[in-house]
Design a protein around this motif. Structure first.
Motif, PDB file in Angstrom:
ATOM      1  N   MET A   1       0.902  -1.187  -0.035  1.00 42.54           N
ATOM      2  CA  MET A   1      -0.086  -0.013  -0.085  1.00 42.54           C
ATOM      3  C   MET A   1       0.836   1.348  -0.103  1.00 42.54           C
ATOM      4  SD  MET A   1      -3.244   0.616   2.706  1.00 42.54           S
ATOM      5  CE  MET A   1      -2.716  -0.758   3.396  1.00 42.54           C
ATOM      6  N   LYS A   2       0.548   2.295  -0.861  1.00 43.00           N
ATOM      7  CA  LYS A   2       1.488   3.533  -0.956  1.00 43.00           C
ATOM      8  C   LYS A   2       0.630   4.669  -0.360  1.00 43.00           C
ATOM      9  CE  LYS A   2       3.770   6.125  -4.545  1.00 43.00           C
ATOM     10  NZ  LYS A   2       4.059   6.281  -5.782  1.00 43.00           N
ATOM     11  N   ILE A   3       1.338   5.537   0.265  1.00 45.17           N
ATOM     12  CA  ILE A   3       0.927   6.717   0.862  1.00 45.17           C
ATOM     13  C   ILE A   3       1.155   7.840  -0.290  1.00 45.17           C
ATOM     14  CG2 ILE A   3       1.138   8.440   2.776  1.00 45.17           C
ATOM     15  CD1 ILE A   3       2.588   5.779   4.244  1.00 45.17           C
ATOM     16  N   LEU A  35       8.616   9.511   5.395  1.00 45.65           N
ATOM     17  CA  LEU A  35       9.815   8.827   5.658  1.00 45.65           C
ATOM     18  C   LEU A  35      10.056   7.608   4.821  1.00 45.65           C
ATOM     19  CD1 LEU A  35      10.154   9.254   9.718  1.00 45.65           C
ATOM     20  CD2 LEU A  35      11.146  10.483   7.636  1.00 45.65           C
ATOM     21  N   THR A  36       8.753   6.991   4.251  1.00 49.67           N
ATOM     22  CA  THR A  36       8.510   6.078   3.387  1.00 49.67           C
ATOM     23  C   THR A  36       7.365   6.241   2.741  1.00 49.67           C
ATOM     24  OG1 THR A  36       8.618   3.509   2.862  1.00 49.67           O
ATOM     25  CG2 THR A  36       7.708   4.470   5.143  1.00 49.67           C
ATOM     26  N   GLU A  37       7.522   5.811   1.487  1.00 51.32           N
ATOM     27  CA  GLU A  37       6.082   6.051   0.534  1.00 51.32           C
ATOM     28  C   GLU A  37       5.207   4.865   0.851  1.00 51.32           C
ATOM     29  OE1 GLU A  37       6.604   7.243  -3.393  1.00 51.32           O
ATOM     30  OE2 GLU A  37       7.613   9.162  -2.742  1.00 51.32           O
ATOM     31  N   GLU A  38       5.802   3.809   1.056  1.00 53.67           N
ATOM     32  CA  GLU A  38       5.226   2.526   1.153  1.00 53.67           C
ATOM     33  C   GLU A  38       4.723   2.315   2.735  1.00 53.67           C
ATOM     34  OE1 GLU A  38       4.241   0.317  -0.953  1.00 53.67           O
ATOM     35  OE2 GLU A  38       4.930   1.627  -2.612  1.00 53.67           O
ATOM     36  N   VAL A  47      -1.091   3.950  10.162  1.00 58.59           N
ATOM     37  CA  VAL A  47      -0.892   4.828   9.086  1.00 58.59           C
ATOM     38  C   VAL A  47      -2.480   5.187   8.748  1.00 58.59           C
ATOM     39  CG1 VAL A  47      -0.322   4.946   6.590  1.00 58.59           C
ATOM     40  CG2 VAL A  47       1.156   4.059   8.260  1.00 58.59           C
ATOM     41  N   ARG A  48      -3.651   4.276   8.777  1.00 55.37           N
ATOM     42  CA  ARG A  48      -4.779   4.294   8.578  1.00 55.37           C
ATOM     43  C   ARG A  48      -5.464   5.571   9.572  1.00 55.37           C
ATOM     44  NH1 ARG A  48      -6.954   1.517   4.710  1.00 55.37           N
ATOM     45  NH2 ARG A  48      -6.398  -0.521   4.058  1.00 55.37           N
ATOM     46  N   ARG A  49      -5.129   5.449  10.860  1.00 58.85           N
ATOM     47  CA  ARG A  49      -5.411   6.430  11.834  1.00 58.85           C
ATOM     48  C   ARG A  49      -4.978   7.927  11.231  1.00 58.85           C
ATOM     49  NH1 ARG A  49      -4.415   2.252  15.458  1.00 58.85           N
ATOM     50  NH2 ARG A  49      -2.539   2.964  15.956  1.00 58.85           N
ATOM     51  N   ALA A  50      -3.607   7.782  10.906  1.00 56.50           N
ATOM     52  CA  ALA A  50      -3.192   9.216  10.563  1.00 56.50           C
ATOM     53  C   ALA A  50      -3.898   9.613   9.240  1.00 56.50           C
ATOM     54  CB  ALA A  50      -1.737   8.855  10.200  1.00 56.50           C
ATOM     55  N   VAL A  51      -4.036   8.641   8.431  1.00 56.56           N
ATOM     56  CA  VAL A  51      -4.624   9.157   7.066  1.00 56.56           C
ATOM     57  C   VAL A  51      -6.049   9.599   7.341  1.00 56.56           C
ATOM     58  CG1 VAL A  51      -5.560   8.749   5.200  1.00 56.56           C
ATOM     59  CG2 VAL A  51      -3.555   7.845   5.548  1.00 56.56           C
ATOM     60  N   ASP A  52      -6.835   8.941   8.204  1.00 54.71           N
ATOM     61  CA  ASP A  52      -8.269   9.098   8.606  1.00 54.71           C
ATOM     62  C   ASP A  52      -8.328  10.402   9.393  1.00 54.71           C
ATOM     63  OD1 ASP A  52      -9.099   7.206   7.401  1.00 54.71           O
ATOM     64  OD2 ASP A  52      -9.412   5.885   9.048  1.00 54.71           O
ATOM     65  N   GLY A  53      -7.203  10.701  10.309  1.00 55.22           N
ATOM     66  CA  GLY A  53      -7.018  11.824  11.172  1.00 55.22           C
ATOM     67  C   GLY A  53      -6.774  13.155  10.389  1.00 55.22           C
ATOM     68  N   CYS A  54      -6.270  12.965   9.409  1.00 57.35           N
ATOM     69  CA  CYS A  54      -5.868  14.292   8.785  1.00 57.35           C
ATOM     70  C   CYS A  54      -6.937  15.492   8.398  1.00 57.35           C
ATOM     71  CB  CYS A  54      -5.003  14.081   7.359  1.00 57.35           C
ATOM     72  SG  CYS A  54      -4.232  15.622   6.629  1.00 57.35           S
ATOM     73  N   PRO A  55      -6.694  16.645   9.102  1.00 55.88           N
ATOM     74  CA  PRO A  55      -7.957  17.355   9.131  1.00 55.88           C
ATOM     75  C   PRO A  55      -7.985  18.168   7.746  1.00 55.88           C
ATOM     76  CG  PRO A  55      -6.028  18.516  10.296  1.00 55.88           C
ATOM     77  CD  PRO A  55      -5.760  16.843  10.088  1.00 55.88           C
ATOM     78  N   THR A  56      -7.135  18.314   6.902  1.00 51.01           N
ATOM     79  CA  THR A  56      -7.014  18.771   5.548  1.00 51.01           C
ATOM     80  C   THR A  56      -7.228  17.817   4.482  1.00 51.01           C
ATOM     81  OG1 THR A  56      -4.730  18.768   5.225  1.00 51.01           O
ATOM     82  CG2 THR A  56      -5.708  20.772   6.462  1.00 51.01           C
ATOM     83  N   ALA A  57      -7.220  16.389   4.977  1.00 55.62           N
ATOM     84  CA  ALA A  57      -7.418  15.385   3.626  1.00 55.62           C
ATOM     85  C   ALA A  57      -6.187  15.389   2.711  1.00 55.62           C
ATOM     86  CB  ALA A  57      -8.892  15.467   3.096  1.00 55.62           C
ATOM     87  N   ALA A  58      -5.078  15.849   3.503  1.00 52.78           N
ATOM     88  CA  ALA A  58      -3.712  15.688   2.586  1.00 52.78           C
ATOM     89  C   ALA A  58      -3.337  14.160   2.468  1.00 52.78           C
ATOM     90  CB  ALA A  58      -2.893  16.713   3.085  1.00 52.78           C
ATOM     91  N   LEU A  59      -3.682  13.169   2.962  1.00 52.71           N
ATOM     92  CA  LEU A  59      -3.240  12.152   3.025  1.00 52.71           C
ATOM     93  C   LEU A  59      -4.148  10.956   2.436  1.00 52.71           C
ATOM     94  CD1 LEU A  59      -1.455  11.902   6.235  1.00 52.71           C
ATOM     95  CD2 LEU A  59      -0.296  12.279   4.222  1.00 52.71           C
ATOM     96  N   ARG A  60      -3.789  10.074   1.456  1.00 49.57           N
ATOM     97  CA  ARG A  60      -4.791   9.061   1.218  1.00 49.57           C
ATOM     98  C   ARG A  60      -3.778   7.763   0.949  1.00 49.57           C
ATOM     99  NH1 ARG A  60      -4.977   8.237  -4.337  1.00 49.57           N
ATOM    100  NH2 ARG A  60      -3.806  10.108  -5.645  1.00 49.57           N
ATOM    101  N   LEU A  61      -4.355   6.557   0.900  1.00 54.58           N
ATOM    102  CA  LEU A  61      -3.630   5.406   0.568  1.00 54.58           C
ATOM    103  C   LEU A  61      -4.156   4.692  -0.852  1.00 54.58           C
ATOM    104  CD1 LEU A  61      -4.036   3.687   4.092  1.00 54.58           C
ATOM    105  CD2 LEU A  61      -1.803   4.781   3.153  1.00 54.58           C
ATOM    106  N   GLN A  62      -3.373   4.166  -1.670  1.00 51.49           N
ATOM    107  CA  GLN A  62      -3.498   3.575  -2.646  1.00 51.49           C
ATOM    108  C   GLN A  62      -2.783   2.286  -2.727  1.00 51.49           C
ATOM    109  OE1 GLN A  62      -0.946   5.025  -5.951  1.00 51.49           O
ATOM    110  NE2 GLN A  62      -2.768   5.614  -7.095  1.00 51.49           N
ATOM    111  N   SER A  63      -3.895   1.440  -3.130  1.00 49.70           N
ATOM    112  CA  SER A  63      -3.592  -0.030  -3.149  1.00 49.70           C
ATOM    113  C   SER A  63      -2.503  -0.419  -4.125  1.00 49.70           C
ATOM    114  CB  SER A  63      -4.620  -1.135  -3.313  1.00 49.70           C
ATOM    115  OG  SER A  63      -5.653  -0.674  -2.099  1.00 49.70           O
TER     116      SER A  63
END
Length: 63
Positions: A1-3, A35-38, A47-63
């Protein structure tokens, strides 16, 4: 999974870093560094908590 980081949306609050400090780091200028894209093995939940907790929706995960 990629960030995926949208730097235009990121404000460097560091919420993601608090959930997964081995993956995310806000530098001295307030910019987020990946620090890593994977997603490291065993870090998926944090990492899912970090993505879900981002208040600006700047993060997402890609399979």
């Amino acid at each position: 999974m990629k960030i995926i980081l949208d730097r235009d949306k990121c404000t460097g609050l560091g919420i993601c870093e608090s959930f997964a400090p081995d993956v995310f780091e806000v530098d001295d200028n307030g910019d987020l560094d990946l620090l890593t894209e994977e997603v490291p093995e065993g870090m998926e939940a944090a990492v899912r908590r970090a993505v879900d907790g981002c208040p600006t929706a700047a993060l997402r995960l890609q399979s």
